[in-house]
Design a protein around this motif. Structure first.
Motif, PDB file in Angstrom:
ATOM      1  N   LEU A  53       0.829  -1.209   0.000  1.00 50.86           N
ATOM      2  CA  LEU A  53       0.000   0.000   0.000  1.00 50.86           C
ATOM      3  C   LEU A  53       0.862   1.256   0.000  1.00 50.86           C
ATOM      4  CD1 LEU A  53      -2.725  -1.099   2.559  1.00 50.86           C
ATOM      5  CD2 LEU A  53      -2.894  -1.060   0.066  1.00 50.86           C
ATOM      6  N   GLU A  54       1.866   1.262   0.851  1.00 43.68           N
ATOM      7  CA  GLU A  54       2.768   2.408   0.899  1.00 43.68           C
ATOM      8  C   GLU A  54       3.518   2.571  -0.420  1.00 43.68           C
ATOM      9  OE1 GLU A  54       2.338   0.135   3.204  1.00 43.68           O
ATOM     10  OE2 GLU A  54       2.201   1.092   5.174  1.00 43.68           O
ATOM     11  N   ARG A  55       3.897   1.449  -1.015  1.00 43.06           N
ATOM     12  CA  ARG A  55       4.599   1.498  -2.295  1.00 43.06           C
ATOM     13  C   ARG A  55       3.693   2.057  -3.398  1.00 43.06           C
ATOM     14  NH1 ARG A  55       6.502  -3.273  -2.051  1.00 43.06           N
ATOM     15  NH2 ARG A  55       4.986  -4.295  -3.381  1.00 43.06           N
ATOM     16  N   LEU A  56       2.421   1.654  -3.401  1.00 48.54           N
ATOM     17  CA  LEU A  56       1.459   2.188  -4.363  1.00 48.54           C
ATOM     18  C   LEU A  56       1.323   3.694  -4.211  1.00 48.54           C
ATOM     19  CD1 LEU A  56      -0.834   1.951  -6.481  1.00 48.54           C
ATOM     20  CD2 LEU A  56      -2.386   1.533  -4.536  1.00 48.54           C
ATOM     21  N   VAL A  57       1.146   4.158  -2.984  1.00 44.50           N
ATOM     22  CA  VAL A  57       1.001   5.595  -2.736  1.00 44.50           C
ATOM     23  C   VAL A  57       2.270   6.334  -3.137  1.00 44.50           C
ATOM     24  CG1 VAL A  57       0.706   7.331  -0.911  1.00 44.50           C
ATOM     25  CG2 VAL A  57      -0.789   5.324  -0.980  1.00 44.50           C
ATOM     26  N   ILE A  61       2.697   9.274  -6.058  1.00 40.68           N
ATOM     27  CA  ILE A  61       3.378  10.550  -5.805  1.00 40.68           C
ATOM     28  C   ILE A  61       4.560  10.705  -6.760  1.00 40.68           C
ATOM     29  CG2 ILE A  61       4.703  11.886  -4.111  1.00 40.68           C
ATOM     30  CD1 ILE A  61       2.933  10.562  -1.928  1.00 40.68           C
ATOM     31  N   GLY A  62       5.279   9.621  -7.005  1.00 43.76           N
ATOM     32  CA  GLY A  62       6.422   9.656  -7.912  1.00 43.76           C
ATOM     33  C   GLY A  62       6.032  10.035  -9.326  1.00 43.76           C
ATOM     34  N   VAL A  63       4.913   9.533  -9.808  1.00 46.96           N
ATOM     35  CA  VAL A  63       4.430   9.897 -11.149  1.00 46.96           C
ATOM     36  C   VAL A  63       4.163  11.394 -11.194  1.00 46.96           C
ATOM     37  CG1 VAL A  63       2.472   9.659 -12.741  1.00 46.96           C
ATOM     38  CG2 VAL A  63       3.507   7.625 -11.725  1.00 46.96           C
ATOM     39  N   THR A  70       4.247  18.053  -7.841  1.00 45.36           N
ATOM     40  CA  THR A  70       4.368  17.990  -6.384  1.00 45.36           C
ATOM     41  C   THR A  70       5.205  19.156  -5.875  1.00 45.36           C
ATOM     42  OG1 THR A  70       6.347  16.598  -6.484  1.00 45.36           O
ATOM     43  CG2 THR A  70       4.216  15.471  -6.364  1.00 45.36           C
ATOM     44  N   ALA A  71       5.110  19.370  -4.596  1.00 49.13           N
ATOM     45  CA  ALA A  71       5.945  20.385  -3.958  1.00 49.13           C
ATOM     46  C   ALA A  71       7.402  19.957  -4.064  1.00 49.13           C
ATOM     47  CB  ALA A  71       5.543  20.546  -2.495  1.00 49.13           C
ATOM     48  N   PRO A  72       8.301  20.893  -4.203  1.00 49.00           N
ATOM     49  CA  PRO A  72       9.715  20.527  -4.297  1.00 49.00           C
ATOM     50  C   PRO A  72      10.236  19.947  -2.981  1.00 49.00           C
ATOM     51  CG  PRO A  72       9.455  22.922  -4.253  1.00 49.00           C
ATOM     52  CD  PRO A  72       8.075  22.332  -4.308  1.00 49.00           C
ATOM     53  N   GLY A  73      11.123  18.975  -3.120  1.00 45.81           N
ATOM     54  CA  GLY A  73      11.830  18.452  -1.956  1.00 45.81           C
ATOM     55  C   GLY A  73      11.075  17.460  -1.101  1.00 45.81           C
ATOM     56  N   ILE A  74       9.929  16.973  -1.557  1.00 47.48           N
ATOM     57  CA  ILE A  74       9.226  15.990  -0.728  1.00 47.48           C
ATOM     58  C   ILE A  74       9.922  14.639  -0.824  1.00 47.48           C
ATOM     59  CG2 ILE A  74       6.978  17.138  -0.943  1.00 47.48           C
ATOM     60  CD1 ILE A  74       6.218  14.839  -2.879  1.00 47.48           C
ATOM     61  N   ASP A  75       9.736  13.832   0.178  1.00 46.84           N
ATOM     62  CA  ASP A  75      10.227  12.459   0.175  1.00 46.84           C
ATOM     63  C   ASP A  75       9.003  11.575   0.019  1.00 46.84           C
ATOM     64  OD1 ASP A  75      10.819   9.803   1.158  1.00 46.84           O
ATOM     65  OD2 ASP A  75      12.709  10.624   1.903  1.00 46.84           O
ATOM     66  N   ARG A  76       8.826  11.019  -1.173  1.00 46.39           N
ATOM     67  CA  ARG A  76       7.581  10.297  -1.459  1.00 46.39           C
ATOM     68  C   ARG A  76       7.395   9.078  -0.567  1.00 46.39           C
ATOM     69  NH1 ARG A  76       9.705   9.397  -7.272  1.00 46.39           N
ATOM     70  NH2 ARG A  76      11.049   7.604  -7.000  1.00 46.39           N
ATOM     71  N   ALA A  77       8.471   8.411  -0.169  1.00 42.67           N
ATOM     72  CA  ALA A  77       8.327   7.248   0.716  1.00 42.67           C
ATOM     73  C   ALA A  77       7.822   7.677   2.091  1.00 42.67           C
ATOM     74  CB  ALA A  77       9.647   6.504   0.842  1.00 42.67           C
ATOM     75  N   HIS A  78       8.355   8.762   2.613  1.00 40.83           N
ATOM     76  CA  HIS A  78       7.897   9.259   3.920  1.00 40.83           C
ATOM     77  C   HIS A  78       6.459   9.754   3.835  1.00 40.83           C
ATOM     78  CE1 HIS A  78      12.264  10.028   5.421  1.00 40.83           C
ATOM     79  NE2 HIS A  78      11.932   8.769   5.435  1.00 40.83           N
ATOM     80  N   GLU A  79       6.141  10.446   2.756  1.00 39.72           N
ATOM     81  CA  GLU A  79       4.769  10.920   2.574  1.00 39.72           C
ATOM     82  C   GLU A  79       3.808   9.740   2.489  1.00 39.72           C
ATOM     83  OE1 GLU A  79       3.906  13.923   2.998  1.00 39.72           O
ATOM     84  OE2 GLU A  79       5.747  15.051   2.645  1.00 39.72           O
ATOM     85  N   ALA A  80       4.200   8.697   1.780  1.00 42.85           N
ATOM     86  CA  ALA A  80       3.350   7.511   1.650  1.00 42.85           C
ATOM     87  C   ALA A  80       3.134   6.850   3.005  1.00 42.85           C
ATOM     88  CB  ALA A  80       3.972   6.527   0.666  1.00 42.85           C
ATOM     89  N   ASP A  81       4.193   6.711   3.791  1.00 41.18           N
ATOM     90  CA  ASP A  81       4.054   6.128   5.129  1.00 41.18           C
ATOM     91  C   ASP A  81       3.059   6.924   5.963  1.00 41.18           C
ATOM     92  OD1 ASP A  81       5.854   4.091   4.633  1.00 41.18           O
ATOM     93  OD2 ASP A  81       7.542   5.086   5.623  1.00 41.18           O
ATOM     94  N   LEU A  82       3.189   8.238   5.935  1.00 43.18           N
ATOM     95  CA  LEU A  82       2.304   9.097   6.724  1.00 43.18           C
ATOM     96  C   LEU A  82       0.863   9.017   6.229  1.00 43.18           C
ATOM     97  CD1 LEU A  82       2.018  11.235   8.939  1.00 43.18           C
ATOM     98  CD2 LEU A  82       2.427  12.947   7.187  1.00 43.18           C
ATOM     99  N   LEU A  83       0.668   9.062   4.920  1.00 41.24           N
ATOM    100  CA  LEU A  83      -0.689   9.043   4.376  1.00 41.24           C
ATOM    101  C   LEU A  83      -1.404   7.722   4.662  1.00 41.24           C
ATOM    102  CD1 LEU A  83      -0.132  10.877   0.986  1.00 41.24           C
ATOM    103  CD2 LEU A  83      -1.457  11.711   2.948  1.00 41.24           C
ATOM    104  N   VAL A  84      -0.723   6.602   4.455  1.00 38.89           N
ATOM    105  CA  VAL A  84      -1.371   5.309   4.685  1.00 38.89           C
ATOM    106  C   VAL A  84      -1.670   5.118   6.168  1.00 38.89           C
ATOM    107  CG1 VAL A  84      -1.072   2.800   4.569  1.00 38.89           C
ATOM    108  CG2 VAL A  84      -0.447   4.226   2.616  1.00 38.89           C
TER     109      VAL A  84
END
Length: 127
Positions: A53-57, A61-63, A70-84
């Motif tokens: 699930l986190e990988r999908l999110v 975000i990566g796409v 996306t906003a500059p400088g985000i870490d998509r893996a961290h954002e995915a962890d937080l969102l899920v």
């Protein structure tokens, strides 16, 4: 869907108890999770190292990141962890009637607006 933010919102909605089926699924998920804390065999199956699930999110975000949405400088893996984890936890709060669904959706929209600032402005104009 061609809008990664809208797609991500739809994915997150699946973690919320928006109807009886999703509320039931969240209860079942929670029951298995709780049981996995004391049952090593279940934990080995239920809490596998993969995080699809986190990988999908993160991939969604990566796409968007590749197109500059996306906003500059985000870490998509961290954002995915937080969102899920946030969506699941907030969904549980709705089940416990600790929070209202509308409030939970505003919290998720706040975080999506941080990730997709252009999409937030478009949603505000439409809403």
């Amino acid at each position: 869907m061609t809008d990664p933010c809208a797609l991500l919102r739809a994915v997150l909605d699946e973690f919320l108890p928006l109807d009886d089926q999703r509320a039931f699924a969240l209860r079942v998920f929670t029951a298995y999770y709780a049981r996995s804390l004391t049952d090593p065999a279940l934990a080995a199956v239920f809490l596998a190292a993969e995080q699809p699930l986190e990988r999908l999110v993160a991939d969604i975000i990566g796409v968007a990141e590749a197109t500059g949405a996306t906003a500059p400088g985000i870490d998509r893996a961290h954002e995915a962890d937080l969102l899920v984890s946030g969506a699941i936890g907030l969904g549980l709060d709705v089940l416990h009637e600790r929070r209202f669904l509308a409030d939970v959706r505003r919290v998720l929209d706040y975080h999506l607006a941080r990730i997709f600032p252009a999409g937030a402005a478009e949603r505000a104009e439409a809403g």
